[in-house]
Design a protein around this motif. Structure first.
Motif: not given
Length: 331
Positions: A99-102, A143-145, A167-171, A216-220
């Protein structure tokens, strides 16, 4: 000189990981010979990765081995998986915060295409809601922005974190058949455990178009040591799904879902998402406590068209909006 050293470090770390990625033991001497560096340098580079949460075994007489297999993010693979009309996805090795990068690019006056994404292998200063640290171990999660622009300004962002949650739930449902739910206002749960979090940050004027950065932080595949850093029940994709998780494909699929939701949200606001949210609401018709200056207990009755949570108490039914509020199960 410092930037050159940093770039050298990045390149060496990536090369070491490409050898170790198959899960086999490799001696420090052999790795040093492949990279043309000293054994001490190998040990130092791997120690840097350990400090970013990557679990590496070191066994005398055998060498180094990853505790579990990892798949590195690959910018070329990601680009090939995207359709021609997709915005750029930039892959970073280790960053402070995607996020900070964007946000820093926006502050520097860069023109970003809506839908542009930054992903990273690890974050040194990942952030969650209300400034809390977001544990971001190397190579195991996402780790996605994503950048977007809301032409109607800051007020038009009401409910955006909930729409992104959908959106995350759909995915997670479509790709991994997981019973994902949204926990108001910005978390995703599977089987009552947190699997993802969302951080929406705005930059702009109240009465003019504003820039939006959606993290979005998504645990894989959370490392075993994660429990030392996280103070709530959590889970990850590998635990919940029997499927192999291909991180490069996942990045592209997530960009597609997020941009699809953002386009709809830009046209309708949160209103069109209310029925879907109420189907995915983790606490629908359950007893909850809203942690505010004065805690409020009651039954969760969904959300309104601006994303405010509706709580029915013994005395009345009221709507509450995000900010400093936190929702918990029970009363």
């Amino acid at each position: 000189m410092a930037s050159n050293m940093s770039k050298t470090s990045l390149v060496c770390q990536r090369q070491l990981l490409q050898y170790l990625a198959d899960g086999s033991f490799y001696s420090g001497q052999w790795l040093a010979e492949q990279l043309g560096i000293s054994r001490t340098a190998v040990a130092n580079y791997l120690n840097e990765l350990k400090q970013h949460g990557l679990e590496i075994f070191s066994v005398k007489g055998r060498g180094y081995k990853l505790a579990s297999l990892i798949q590195l993010l690959d910018a070329n693979k990601i680009k090939k998986l995207q359709t021609a009309d997709c915005a750029q996805i930039l892959v970073q090795h280790i960053t402070d915060s995607t996020n900070s990068q964007l946000l820093s690019r926006l502050q520097a006056g860069q023109n970003l295409e809506p839908g542009s994404v930054i992903v990273a292998e690890a974050q040194s200063a990942g952030r969650g809601r209300r400034g809390r640290p977001w544990y971001s171990p190397f190579g195991t999660n996402l780790y996605f922005s994503c950048y977007w622009r809301l032409e109607l300004g800051v007020p038009a962002a009401m409910g955006l974190s909930l729409a992104i949650g959908l959106a995350v739930c759909r995915l997670l449902q479509q790709h991994y058949q997981l019973p994902a739910k949204v926990k108001w206002p910005n978390d995703i749960y599977v089987n009552e455990k947190k699997i993802a979090g969302i951080l929406v940050e705005l930059s702009g004027q109240v009465d003019a178009a504003c820039d939006v950065v959606i993290g979005i932080g998504l645990n894989i595949g959370m490392p075993e040591q994660s429990a030392q850093h996280i103070d709530q029940p959590y889970t990850d994709l590998r635990t919940e799904s029997a499927q192999h998780v291909e991180r490069n494909s996942l990045v592209v699929a997530l960009q597609h879902q997020v941009v699809s939701v953002l386009r709809e949200f830009s046209a309708t606001g949160f209103t069109s998402f209310v029925p879907e949210f109420n189907q995915f609401d983790l606490y629908a018709n359950r007893k909850v406590s809203l942690m505010a200056k004065l805690p409020i207990s009651g039954i969760c009755r969904g959300v309104d068209k601006q994303g405010g949570i509706i709580i029915e108490t013994e005395k009345s039914t009221e709507v509450y909006y995000g900010g400093e509020l936190t929702l918990r199960a029970g009363g």
